[in-house]
Scaffold this active site. Structure first.
Site, short mmCIF file in Angstrom:
data_model
loop_
_atom_site.label_atom_id
_atom_site.label_comp_id
_atom_site.label_asym_id
_atom_site.label_seq_id
_atom_site.Cartn_x
_atom_site.Cartn_y
_atom_site.Cartn_z
N LYS A 184 0.88 -1.17 0.00
CA LYS A 184 0.00 0.00 0.00
C LYS A 184 0.91 1.22 0.00
O LYS A 184 1.71 1.40 0.92
CB LYS A 184 -0.88 0.00 1.25
CG LYS A 184 -1.79 1.21 1.30
CD LYS A 184 -2.53 1.29 2.62
CE LYS A 184 -3.15 2.67 2.76
NZ LYS A 184 -3.44 3.00 4.14
N GLY A 210 -7.40 9.99 10.43
CA GLY A 210 -7.52 10.28 11.85
C GLY A 210 -8.60 11.28 12.22
O GLY A 210 -8.72 11.66 13.36
N ASN A 244 -9.04 1.73 10.53
CA ASN A 244 -8.14 1.53 11.67
C ASN A 244 -8.59 2.36 12.86
O ASN A 244 -9.04 1.84 13.87
CB ASN A 244 -6.69 1.85 11.29
CG ASN A 244 -5.73 1.61 12.47
OD1 ASN A 244 -6.06 0.95 13.44
ND2 ASN A 244 -4.55 2.16 12.39
N THR A 245 -8.50 3.68 12.72
CA THR A 245 -8.78 4.57 13.87
C THR A 245 -10.10 4.26 14.55
O THR A 245 -10.15 4.15 15.78
CB THR A 245 -8.80 6.04 13.40
OG1 THR A 245 -7.68 6.28 12.56
CG2 THR A 245 -8.74 6.98 14.57
#
Ligand code: SF4
Lengths: 388, 257
Positions: B97, B158, B206-207
């Site tokens: 990635k 994020g 993810n976050t």
């Protein structure tokens, strides 16, 4: 006509914008004569609420969050700062260990144990000793190292630092330097040798006070030091960490200038990771008594305000702070911590180590720090970079 | 007909990709992967501590997963290329990635450098999944450069803001003949479902999982949302009217005799 043009060019040359693009000094000058006390006295509760409700705050909001009035809203600030830190960094704390290479120093910083006028045992590590220290430190799992020297171009020249870097590269995946200010070209050389991080504290941004605390040696050059982080950015360091030594001057202003400096660097060098330390003065061999009190509460406020001002900035906490406070600061915006720190040259493997630069307050081992971070629900991260 | 996602010649059963950088511990990863039913796990090479048994994140990723190393920390194409090669040499497989971020304020990807890196790495046989700002021309170039999928951001990393780039992502889904994987910004399962309803091939989270009160449960919630969104996409979501209809038809006169 020609004269007029010339004059115009000259005027343009000292234009503010121009200065501001050349150095953080331009930004600093914008606040020269600013009535900080007047501003702080004028801050209302509502101003703090407004700032906390904004998505991005500006310089004046930041200053308001540093005001005495904002102390009442510390809990709210903490909630916001924690949220921002979670989102941007997750539940992780990066670890590193400082390694003192040499304590020869030609400066006269009144607050420092390595000060040239202090009669302490001076030493510097041989390359073989560097290797021993590296082995001892890397056995603890540490992968990021910060190397430090006093300011002595004779005893710890760039060539010496470079040789140490070559040794350390075998043991660590990231090497940062905290040494005397260098030329851009010298930083570039070190980057090429394998250094990826830079740390330097301005110590005190107050330009009037600076000469009184740095009375001799090359460090007495305020602007040369002020511009060092920028030179490091230009040399394409990966991380640049700045700070002021809290307690040398009134902390609210000093924190403000530190934040502005960080913001200036991030804005002008967006591809560099900027971070900020909040060192408070610790006792050292010189027995310097700080003029200004910086309480735990003050320290927390400074950190929270910065996190809200710059949600993505790294915040570094050192072993200068005591264990209990460090434990409690995890989760309030801190992203990086030093662990297993010794501030003495040869402090890790050597039995007859020299005197430390200052007394550290948190003497716990890397393993203990690791367990502590885990117990707080965070992941201690040893490796966050790799030489590429 | 089985609905499989194919990337780099591999058939994937899961459309929920998981990022690993923000968890409170590595130990939690196996249960996250399990409850998310995830198959593709991305790990920053900068974080992999190959020498440490306890700290090596790879030891926590179940064997049947595909590890997709990412080039986090790369500031330009050259750095991304070097990181990708290091990852492959270290035995992380040939998926990569690409993340090239030269802006630390907003963490916005640098599309131009990303295209450059994709070109080089695809030629070297990598399965390249570039993280990008959703721009149609850039996506076309990434496809031409040999990308195996494109990964537009939903919102800056994020921020947990959701699918703020919806209109732009829609264009990519319509125009780019590659799986579109929405990466970054998805803060809630409903937002993941939204991306899938539009026709995204997968999402990467993810976050939102890592910072949830109960990350394992949140992983499950995302997994269900991704499946629901995919199912809705196939069922043909009814047209949602974006403007009001006039009470008497504006073109009614055409019918008048
Ligand atoms: S603070 Fe640094 S420069 Fe100043 S005396 Fe100490 S070691 Fe030397």
């Amino acid at each position: 006509m020609e004269m007029v043009t010339e004059l115009y060019i000259e005027l343009q040359y000292i234009n503010y914008e121009e200065v501001w693009h050349m150095s953080f000094y331009g930004k600093y000058m914008e606040y020269r004569g600013f009535d900080f006390d007047g501003f702080f006295n004028g801050v209302k509760d509502l101003d703090i609420q407004k700032a906390l409700n904004k998505e991005c705050i500006d310089e004046m909001d930041y200053l308001a969050l540093l005001s005495p009035v904002a102390e009442k809203c510390l809990e709210q600030m903490a909630v916001k700062a924690q949220q921002l830190t979670f989102w941007n960094f997750g539940k992780v704390i990066f670890l590193f260990t400082p390694l003192y290479l040499s304590n020869y120093c030609t400066n006269k910083c009144v607050y420092c144990g390595f000060n040239v006028t202090n009669d302490i045992k001076r030493s510097k590590l041989t390359l073989a000793e560097v290797e021993q220290e590296a082995e001892a430190i890397s056995r603890t799992g540490i992968r990021h190292i910060l190397i430090l020297t006093g300011e002595s171009r004779k005893e710890s020249p760039v060539s010496y630092i470079k040789e140490c870097v070559y040794v350390l590269k075998k043991y660590f995946s990231s090497i940062s330097i905290e040494v005397y200010p260098l030329e851009e070209q010298e930083y570039a050389e070190l980057v090429k040798a394998g250094v990826d991080g830079f740390t330097m504290f301005q110590e005190v941004y107050n330009e009037e006070l600076y000469p009184q605390l740095h009375m001799g040696g090359p460090k007495s050059n305020y602007c040369y030091r002020l511009d060092a982080p920028e030179r490091a950015c230009r040399a394409y360091m990966r991380t640049v960490n700045i700070g002021s030594l809290l307690g040398l001057d009134e902390w609210r202003r000093e924190s403000f200038f530190t934040g502005l400096h960080a913001d200036y660097l991030q804005g002008n060098y967006p591809d560099i990771e900027i971070s900020v330390s909040f060192p408070r003065i610790r006792p050292s061999a010189g027995c310097f008594k700080p003029k200004y009190q910086v309480t735990d509460k003050n320290l927390v406020q400074a950190m929270l305000a910065l996190r809200i001002f710059m949600p993505r900035v790294g915040i570094t906490l050192s072993t200068r702070e005591n264990a209990k406070l460090r434990d409690n600061l995890i989760g309030l915006g801190v992203t990086k911590m030093s662990a297993g720190s010794s501030t003495a040259v040869g402090g890790y493997s050597n039995k007859n180590k020299s005197e430390g630069q200052f007394d550290i307050s948190d003497e716990r081992s890397v393993e203990e720090i690791k367990q502590l971070i885990r117990s707080k629900g965070y992941q201690p991260v040893f490796k966050d970079w790799q030489q590429i | 007909m089985e609905d499989k996602l194919v990337i780099g010649g591999r058939e994937l059963r899961s459309r929920l990709f998981i990022g690993t950088g923000k968890f409170s511990s590595n130990e939690i990863i196996p249960s996250i992967v399990k409850s998310a039913e995830a198959q593709v796990i991305t790990v920053a090479l900068r974080r992999i501590d190959f020498e440490s048994k306890d700290e090596n994140i790879l030891n926590y990723i179940p064997d049947d997963c595909i590890i997709m190393p990412n080039t986090s920390g790369a500031r330009n194409a050259d750095e991304a290329i070097r990181i990708a090669r290091l990852a492959r040499a270290a035995g992380c497989g040939n998926w990569i990635k690409i993340e090239v971020v030269s802006d630390n304020r907003y963490l916005m990807p640098d599309n131009i450098e990303t295209i450059r890196a994709t070109e080089v790495l695809a030629k070297e046989g990598f399965v390249v999944l570039p993280y990008m700002s959703p721009d149609l021309m850039a996506a076309k170039r990434l496809k031409d450069a040999g990308a195996a999928a494109v990964m537009p951001l939903g919102a800056p990393i994020g921020t947990n803001r959701g699918l703020r780039t919806k209109e732009l992502v829609k264009i990519l889904i319509n125009e780019i003949d590659l799986p579109i994987i929405v990466d970054a910004g998805l803060g809630k399962p409903s937002e993941a479902a939204e991306a899938m309803e539009l026709g995204a091939g997968a999402v990467l989270v993810n976050t939102a999982i890592a910072t949830a009160g109960d990350p394992v449960k949140m992983a499950k919630a995302f997994s269900l949302a991704v499946k629901a969104g995919r199912m809705a996409y196939f069922s043909g979501t009814g047209t949602v009217k974006e403007y009001a209809e006039a009470s008497s038809p504006l073109t009614g006169f055409l019918l008048d005799k």
